[in-house]
Design an enzyme around this catalytic site. Structure first.
Site: not given
Length: 469
Positions: A234, A239, A246, A257, A316, A318, A320
């Site tokens: 990933k 993010d 967030k 991230d 949020d 994102e 996956r």
């Protein structure tokens, strides 16, 4: 004095005249060691109150008045909480100079040497370099090149995680993969723009709001007829949470991230550096989850690469989404093994804390091999269940799946079950949900970015396909 040169990070010395010996002392072995010291050193150790507690250090004089010996306490090496990377404390505790480990019964010099190199890491891209650091002579019988190669890959991965998002976007992730490919003669294909929107619609949707173009990076290396191992990481360079933004406190560390991509790159570097007999594929979907007029929205329905439609329950969630498209690509040629790495859920951290990544697989034999590899190389993980009944929480009234079901329970499991829907041909699939960060400094693990599970993945692949690291 010479050293084995490694492309990135500190190296072990091949030799060094006058290197100061380090005698590692366990609680059970201290009396024998103390009795064998020359009188001056024994008296000095007693005067300083040295005891072989874990991490305790004593500097003992030599005959010329200089530093003649370092005593390093290991504590109770049989205790459940014994830190196998304790020697990683030494680079911060010793004055600059050259050192060597004295041979000691029951002491794993190779593991200690790796811990030393991992503990020597510093991220100094944005500040003046610190003072010279102590250096270690490769212990006798230890493959200095192999140990240095692992440490160098970890250092490169840590650098990626530690680099702030203003200097590390999807293009810079691509550049890191291309640099790795150039070193090892690998091929790289990158999908961007209209082609990305068509072929990897979830990746495109997550990254559409950022001025830094999202992309799918695909590296291949090794003979076509070798066992096929695919790593997926990933690569969310930052993010914000998207339109489901967030809070500020949760955004502070979101440069990490892309820690899954960093772990996958580090594992790939180790595998290629060791020339393991595999056909390696590295897939990194890289995006920035930003906020703008063309950001994807809660309630949007997007058709994935696999054909499944996904209702966006939360922008949020994102990671996956981009992994779903990447895993469908990885699964298309049914490789022998797929490993995916992601800083995916806070739920995994609540369950296991920052030091213990969760992993998921349906393959019982593979699960045992993963856990054993983690124990063997001191890169621990803990298995969580792919509890099939929870898959119903992913149901949507208007699409095939919802990416973020409500309710708040079993978040790491439902995320893993979501990903599993996109791996249909490959049974040997492991999903790692990792934190990618050391909240505080521990021996061999400086505070900051960490490539958790990378060394485990390397050990697993080497064991599974015929060569132990």
């Amino acid at each position: 004095m010479t050293s084995t040169q490694i492309p990135h990070g500190p190296a072990l010395l091949d030799a060094a005249a006058g290197a100061v010996p380090i005698r590692c002392v366990s609680a059970e072995g201290w009396k024998a060691v103390e009795a064998g010291l020359p009188p001056l050193q024994r008296s000095f150790a007693g005067a300083t109150g040295f005891a072989p507690k874990a991490g305790r250090i004593a500097f003992l004089p030599g005959e010329d008045g200089g530093l003649g010996l370092v005593l390093f306490g290991l504590g109770d090496t049989n205790a459940a909480g014994h830190d196998r990377f304790l020697a990683g404390k030494l680079p911060d505790a010793l004055p600059a100079g050259d050192y060597r480990f004295e041979p000691t019964d029951g002491f794993d010099a190779g593991e200690a040497a790796l811990a030393w190199l991992l503990g020597s890491y510093r991220f100094e891209r944005y500040r003046k370099p610190g003072e010279p650091r102590p250096r270690l002579v490769a212990p006798q019988g230890v493959d200095a090149v192999a140990v240095g190669r692992v440490a160098a890959a970890v250092a490169a991965g840590r650098d990626l995680v530690n680099t702030p998002a203003n200097d590390l976007g999807p293009a810079e992730i691509e550049a890191a993969v291309r640099a790795l490919a150039e070193r090892f003669g690998a091929a790289v294909a990158v999908t961007v723009g209209e082609a990305l929107e068509k072929e990897f619609p979830l990746v495109h949707a997550v990254g559409a709001a950022s001025p830094r173009a999202p992309r799918l990076i695909d590296l291949t290396w090794g003979p076509a007829d070798a066992p096929r191992v695919t790593l997926v990481g990933k690569g969310v360079v930052f993010d914000t949470g998207g339109l489901d933004i967030k809070p500020a406190s949760n955004m502070l560390l979101m440069k990490k991230d892309m820690g899954g991509a960093a772990a996958a790159l580090a594992a790939a570097e180790m595998i290629m550096g060791a020339d393991l007999p595999v056909r390696l594929r590295l897939i990194v979907p890289s995006v920035e989850n930003a906020i703008a007029g063309d950001a994807f929205r809660p309630g949007d329905i997007i058709r994935s690469r696999a054909g499944l439609t996904v209702e966006i329950g939360n922008t949020d969630a994102e990671g996956r989404l981009i992994l779903a498209d990447a895993l469908d690509l990885a699964d298309a040629d049914a490789p022998d093994l797929i490993l995916d790495f992601a800083t995916l859920t806070g739920a995994a951290r609540v369950a296991l804390g920052p030091d213990l990544p969760a992993f998921f697989t349906e393959d019982e034999a593979l699960a045992g091999a993963v856990a054993e590899a983690g124990r063997r190389v001191n890169d621990p993980v803990w298995r969580l269940p792919l509890h099939a009944p929870y898959a119903g929480q992913l149901d949507s009234k208007v699409a095939d799946l919802n990416n973020a079901p409500g309710g708040g329970f079993a978040g790491a499991i439902t995320a893993a079950l979501f990903l599993r829907r996109f791996v249909r041909r490959t049974r040997a699939h492991v999903h790692f949900d990792l934190y990618g960060w050391n909240p505080s400094t521990k021996p061999g693990r400086p505070e900051g970015g960490e490539v958790q599970t990378a060394r485990l993945a390397y050990a697993l692949v080497a064991e599974r396909y015929g060569r132990k690291p």
